[in-house]
Design a protein around this motif. Sequence first.
Motif, PDB file in Angstrom:
ATOM      1  N   ALA A  46     104.880   0.847 -35.076  1.00 56.81           N
ATOM      2  CA  ALA A  46     103.647   0.233 -35.566  1.00 56.81           C
ATOM      3  C   ALA A  46     102.425   0.842 -34.882  1.00 56.81           C
ATOM      4  O   ALA A  46     102.445   1.133 -33.691  1.00 56.81           O
ATOM      5  N   VAL A  47     101.384   1.047 -35.669  1.00 58.97           N
ATOM      6  CA  VAL A  47     100.107   1.518 -35.137  1.00 58.97           C
ATOM      7  C   VAL A  47      99.300   0.293 -34.729  1.00 58.97           C
ATOM      8  O   VAL A  47      99.001  -0.568 -35.563  1.00 58.97           O
ATOM      9  N   ILE A  48      98.971   0.196 -33.461  1.00 56.98           N
ATOM     10  CA  ILE A  48      98.271  -0.969 -32.921  1.00 56.98           C
ATOM     11  C   ILE A  48      96.798  -0.626 -32.751  1.00 56.98           C
ATOM     12  O   ILE A  48      96.455   0.414 -32.194  1.00 56.98           O
ATOM     13  N   LEU A  49      95.945  -1.492 -33.246  1.00 53.44           N
ATOM     14  CA  LEU A  49      94.507  -1.310 -33.071  1.00 53.44           C
ATOM     15  C   LEU A  49      93.829  -2.672 -33.140  1.00 53.44           C
ATOM     16  O   LEU A  49      94.450  -3.674 -33.515  1.00 53.44           O
ATOM     17  N   ARG A  50      92.581  -2.703 -32.764  1.00 56.59           N
ATOM     18  CA  ARG A  50      91.798  -3.936 -32.806  1.00 56.59           C
ATOM     19  C   ARG A  50      90.771  -3.833 -33.932  1.00 56.59           C
ATOM     20  O   ARG A  50      90.280  -2.751 -34.250  1.00 56.59           O
ATOM     21  N   GLY A  51      90.494  -4.985 -34.527  1.00 56.80           N
ATOM     22  CA  GLY A  51      89.539  -5.012 -35.627  1.00 56.80           C
ATOM     23  C   GLY A  51      88.913  -6.381 -35.753  1.00 56.80           C
ATOM     24  O   GLY A  51      88.920  -7.178 -34.807  1.00 56.80           O
TER      25      GLY A  51
END
Length: 430
Positions: free
Chosen positions: A90-95
């Motif tokens: 999974a590609v983890i990022l904040r938004g």
Amino acid sequence: MRLVPLITAIVVALSLTIVILYRDALVAFATGSSLEESVAIAQGEAAPAMSAAAAQPVEDTAEVETPKDIRHKPVGVVAVHSTASEVDGAVILRGETEAARQVELRAETSGRVISTPLRKGAEVAEGDLICKIDPGTREASLAEAEARLAEARATVPSAEARVEEAKAALEEANINQNAAVKLSEGGYASDTRVASARAAVRSAEAGLASAESGLSTVTAAIQSAEAAVAGAQREIDRLTITAPFGGLLESDTAEIGSLLQTGGLCATIIQLDPIKIVGYIPETEVDRVEKGARAGARLANGTREVVGQVTFLSRSADPATRTFRVEIEVPNPDMAIRDGQTAEIGIEAAGEKAHLLPQSALTLDDEGTLGVRIVTADNMADFVPVDVMRDSAQGVWLTGLPETVDVIIIGQEYVVPGVSVAPTFQEPTQ
């Protein structure tokens, strides 16, 4: 005035005399030794004794010298047996969350508001009345335009009749001309009659053209009147501002009695179901994400987790951050998710094998490369560079290591590659 220099000279002379006569006693006092030792040192008699004393520590040092095998005793460290596991990539990022649609309803005409205001937070459906403006004289203008249209249409029959009359006159003139020409050819009619018949034809043609022009004028008048009616009707339609879609009022509607100018704000409507979660993917990860991929998000308060899918992936990078915008659509039937909330986003991608290790196991080599120190098969320390795949509450997932490896988790800062170690192994869960 000469007494002070004289006393100063006497004091200096006495001080020099004492230093010269009692030099040995002063040296002994300064060094903390006896007077006899100071005298012996001054005469050079203590040199043999010092040589003997200097020789004795050499013998003692030789007696306690550390053996070669003790100097290379293995360094004790704590390590774990680690085996790589398959981890979803999974590609983890904040938004943050963002309303699916948002619109500011503004007036297209000016006038006084005559509708009862709605308060912010109210739920509205598509087509609901939001603001209504006083029509003023607009209805009278519409009635006038409609009357002109009816008048213009009333002249159409007479204009068409004149055209038909002109066509009949032209047809009669053509018949007379043909008869005059044939009679003239047989010698039964004069040239004057032929010329008169031709003139009658020209006159009939001019009458037809005039009648057709009059009909065109009537048609143009009708079209102008229809345009005036449409404009007046459109102006009346602009008096009523309705919701273009269902949603929530983000602001109060215009207060009754207030004057709205053209472009004045009536209300702001947002649609929260479904809601978008927007993030920005670094260019190193963008190729791992596809439109339609499953994605999840956890809100910053930690009380809600939602699942949706990627609906948009930008093809153009942000010029400042070199990241790509990604949008995830998530159902929000109860509208519990608000616009602008921070969220941690995970987007489904291809899996990869990685090791779960304590974050404290990470270290740097002399060049500043991030990695871990491991125990080789012959119990020697070594350094292996790693990449951090993901961070979690249990530790960090690392790639770049062999399938199975013994990683030093305590004492890695005290060994370097090539140093012999004596590892003590513990369970990975400890």
